[in-house]
Design a protein around this motif. Structure first.
Motif, mmCIF file in Angstrom:
data_model
loop_
_atom_site.group_PDB
_atom_site.id
_atom_site.type_symbol
_atom_site.label_atom_id
_atom_site.label_comp_id
_atom_site.label_asym_id
_atom_site.label_seq_id
_atom_site.Cartn_x
_atom_site.Cartn_y
_atom_site.Cartn_z
ATOM 1 N N ILE A 147 -1.543 -15.986 -18.573
ATOM 2 C CA ILE A 147 -1.265 -14.889 -17.649
ATOM 3 C C ILE A 147 -2.538 -14.123 -17.308
ATOM 4 O O ILE A 147 -3.381 -13.891 -18.168
ATOM 5 C CB ILE A 147 -0.165 -13.983 -18.252
ATOM 6 N N ALA A 148 -2.707 -13.805 -16.020
ATOM 7 C CA ALA A 148 -3.930 -13.131 -15.579
ATOM 8 C C ALA A 148 -3.797 -11.624 -15.721
ATOM 9 O O ALA A 148 -2.723 -11.056 -15.522
ATOM 10 C CB ALA A 148 -4.232 -13.493 -14.134
ATOM 11 N N GLU A 149 -4.895 -11.007 -16.084
ATOM 12 C CA GLU A 149 -4.966 -9.558 -16.211
ATOM 13 C C GLU A 149 -4.479 -8.873 -14.913
ATOM 14 O O GLU A 149 -3.731 -7.910 -14.947
ATOM 15 C CB GLU A 149 -6.426 -9.176 -16.505
ATOM 16 N N GLY A 150 -4.927 -9.416 -13.789
ATOM 17 C CA GLY A 150 -4.588 -8.832 -12.491
ATOM 18 C C GLY A 150 -3.095 -8.874 -12.185
ATOM 19 O O GLY A 150 -2.552 -7.935 -11.601
ATOM 20 N N THR A 151 -2.439 -9.965 -12.592
ATOM 21 C CA THR A 151 -0.995 -10.098 -12.382
ATOM 22 C C THR A 151 -0.254 -8.995 -13.125
ATOM 23 O O THR A 151 0.660 -8.368 -12.600
ATOM 24 C CB THR A 151 -0.515 -11.470 -12.902
ATOM 25 N N PHE A 209 -5.315 -9.727 5.652
ATOM 26 C CA PHE A 209 -3.953 -10.217 5.519
ATOM 27 C C PHE A 209 -2.947 -9.079 5.449
ATOM 28 O O PHE A 209 -1.844 -9.176 5.917
ATOM 29 C CB PHE A 209 -3.849 -11.091 4.265
ATOM 30 N N GLY A 210 -3.376 -7.966 4.834
ATOM 31 C CA GLY A 210 -2.451 -6.873 4.567
ATOM 32 C C GLY A 210 -1.998 -6.147 5.806
ATOM 33 O O GLY A 210 -0.891 -5.667 5.875
ATOM 34 N N ALA A 211 -2.873 -6.061 6.808
ATOM 35 C CA ALA A 211 -2.563 -5.327 8.036
ATOM 36 C C ALA A 211 -1.974 -3.956 7.713
ATOM 37 O O ALA A 211 -0.941 -3.560 8.231
ATOM 38 C CB ALA A 211 -1.615 -6.125 8.927
ATOM 39 N N ILE A 212 -2.629 -3.251 6.822
ATOM 40 C CA ILE A 212 -2.161 -1.919 6.456
ATOM 41 C C ILE A 212 -2.713 -0.923 7.468
ATOM 42 O O ILE A 212 -3.918 -0.804 7.653
ATOM 43 C CB ILE A 212 -2.594 -1.562 5.017
ATOM 44 N N THR A 213 -1.795 -0.235 8.125
ATOM 45 C CA THR A 213 -2.232 0.664 9.190
ATOM 46 C C THR A 213 -2.381 2.104 8.706
ATOM 47 O O THR A 213 -3.019 2.905 9.355
ATOM 48 C CB THR A 213 -1.226 0.636 10.361
ATOM 49 N N LYS A 214 -1.792 2.406 7.571
ATOM 50 C CA LYS A 214 -1.913 3.758 7.050
ATOM 51 C C LYS A 214 -3.154 3.857 6.184
ATOM 52 O O LYS A 214 -3.239 3.220 5.127
ATOM 53 C CB LYS A 214 -0.690 4.093 6.197
ATOM 54 N N GLY A 215 -4.117 4.652 6.620
ATOM 55 C CA GLY A 215 -5.369 4.810 5.884
ATOM 56 C C GLY A 215 -5.144 5.245 4.446
ATOM 57 O O GLY A 215 -5.788 4.759 3.516
ATOM 58 N N GLU A 216 -4.165 6.119 4.278
ATOM 59 C CA GLU A 216 -3.857 6.663 2.954
ATOM 60 C C GLU A 216 -3.464 5.538 1.981
ATOM 61 O O GLU A 216 -3.930 5.491 0.845
ATOM 62 C CB GLU A 216 -2.663 7.584 3.153
ATOM 63 N N THR A 217 -2.591 4.648 2.463
ATOM 64 C CA THR A 217 -2.121 3.533 1.629
ATOM 65 C C THR A 217 -3.270 2.577 1.329
ATOM 66 O O THR A 217 -3.417 2.100 0.206
ATOM 67 C CB THR A 217 -1.004 2.769 2.362
ATOM 68 N N ASP A 266 -4.955 -18.687 -9.251
ATOM 69 C CA ASP A 266 -4.683 -18.652 -7.819
ATOM 70 C C ASP A 266 -4.923 -17.232 -7.272
ATOM 71 O O ASP A 266 -4.012 -16.413 -7.248
ATOM 72 C CB ASP A 266 -3.226 -19.078 -7.585
ATOM 73 N N PRO A 267 -6.153 -16.953 -6.856
ATOM 74 C CA PRO A 267 -6.507 -15.598 -6.408
ATOM 75 C C PRO A 267 -5.684 -15.131 -5.212
ATOM 76 O O PRO A 267 -5.415 -13.942 -5.064
ATOM 77 C CB PRO A 267 -7.980 -15.719 -6.002
ATOM 78 N N VAL A 268 -5.259 -16.080 -4.362
ATOM 79 C CA VAL A 268 -4.455 -15.720 -3.191
ATOM 80 C C VAL A 268 -3.106 -15.168 -3.652
ATOM 81 O O VAL A 268 -2.621 -14.142 -3.191
ATOM 82 C CB VAL A 268 -4.260 -16.940 -2.267
ATOM 83 N N GLU A 269 -2.546 -15.866 -4.616
ATOM 84 C CA GLU A 269 -1.284 -15.437 -5.223
ATOM 85 C C GLU A 269 -1.429 -14.012 -5.788
ATOM 86 O O GLU A 269 -0.586 -13.146 -5.560
ATOM 87 C CB GLU A 269 -0.944 -16.422 -6.336
ATOM 88 N N PHE A 270 -2.511 -13.807 -6.511
ATOM 89 C CA PHE A 270 -2.760 -12.482 -7.076
ATOM 90 C C PHE A 270 -2.857 -11.438 -5.964
ATOM 91 O O PHE A 270 -2.217 -10.387 -6.020
ATOM 92 C CB PHE A 270 -4.036 -12.459 -7.923
ATOM 93 N N ALA A 271 -3.663 -11.740 -4.936
ATOM 94 C CA ALA A 271 -3.872 -10.793 -3.837
ATOM 95 C C ALA A 271 -2.549 -10.436 -3.177
ATOM 96 O O ALA A 271 -2.280 -9.275 -2.863
ATOM 97 C CB ALA A 271 -4.840 -11.377 -2.810
ATOM 98 N N GLU A 272 -1.679 -11.425 -3.008
ATOM 99 C CA GLU A 272 -0.425 -11.172 -2.316
ATOM 100 C C GLU A 272 0.566 -10.385 -3.176
ATOM 101 O O GLU A 272 1.296 -9.534 -2.680
ATOM 102 C CB GLU A 272 0.142 -12.479 -1.756
ATOM 103 N N THR A 273 0.577 -10.687 -4.484
ATOM 104 C CA THR A 273 1.423 -9.901 -5.396
ATOM 105 C C THR A 273 0.957 -8.446 -5.414
ATOM 106 O O THR A 273 1.751 -7.511 -5.366
ATOM 107 C CB THR A 273 1.320 -10.452 -6.847
#
Lengths: 109, 123
Positions: A43-47, B47-55, B84-91
């Protein structure tokens, strides 16, 4: 960690982490270490961190910042009443699901 | 108010300040962590397309917390972001979805289906 394992953990990791926090306040790195000790070795720290952000936003834990010897202050997570309730529901759901799946494996339906 | 029109042109000054602080924090990180967090920032903002600066700023600050802690404990990058860094980024991103442009469309879809459901109820 296999792809299937990752997928299945997605739905259950929240409950697993809340269960680990029961009666045992901890900070992120400790929780990851604990998970690894329990056999979730890859399990990754980031997860775990992303999940902690989520359960904090949902109000399932109370958070306290404590200074640490090295690095930035640590956020210590404590399960609160709402988290307790959520965990109870998680176990009920888990029992139901596990039971249904066992029945399927035994060839019943 | 003067601040009002200036910020309409430039975006929130407060958030710009927060973003600069975030950048200053990441500059302090060891080179490998800095490379990784810059790459994540790029992906999350695209990817996030977050439009609220605060968020957006809140997300980046949380990310910086993670990386500072990991650098302090010497956790290898692979153990931070996983296989899987993409997976992490999306979570990670899911926690900040309230600032996503797509949410308006999600709401619109839900409302459209709900209005159809109501029509079905009429005998």
């Amino acid at each position: 960690m296999g792809k299937q394992m990752t997928e299945m953990l997605k739905g259950t990791l929240e409950g697993i982490v809340l269960a680990l926090l029961t009666g045992n306040p901890a900070y992120g790195y400790e929780i990851t270490t604990l998970l690894r000790e329990k056999g979730f070795s890859d399990i990754a720290e980031g997860t775990v961190y992303a999940l902690l952000v989520r359960i904090e936003q949902k109000g399932l834990v109370d958070v306290e910042k404590r200074p640490s010897e090295k690095g930035p202050p640590r956020k210590v997570y404590t399960l609160n009443a709402q988290g307790d309730e959520y965990l109870e529901e998680f176990w009920r759901t888990w029992s139901f699901l596990a039971q249904r799946l066992e029945q399927l494996r035994d060839g019943g339906n | 108010m003067a601040m009002g029109w200036i910020e309409q042109v430039t975006g929130s000054l407060e958030q710009k300040k927060q973003y600069r602080q975030y950048k200053a924090r990441t500059k302090q990180l060891p080179a490998n962590y800095r490379t990784a967090i810059d790459a994540l920032e790029r992906y999350l903002t695209y990817f996030g397309a977050i439009t609220k600066g605060e968020t957006l700023v809140k997300m980046l600050e949380d990310l910086a917390d993670l990386f500072e802690q990991s650098a302090a404990t010497g956790t290898p990058i692979r153990e931070v972001v996983g296989e899987d860094p993409v997976e992490f980024a999306e979570t990670f991103l899911q926690n900040y979805s309230e600032g996503q442009w797509i949410n308006k469309e999600r709401k619109r879809l839900n409302e459209a289906i709900e209005s159809v459901r109501k029509e079905e109820e009429v005998p």
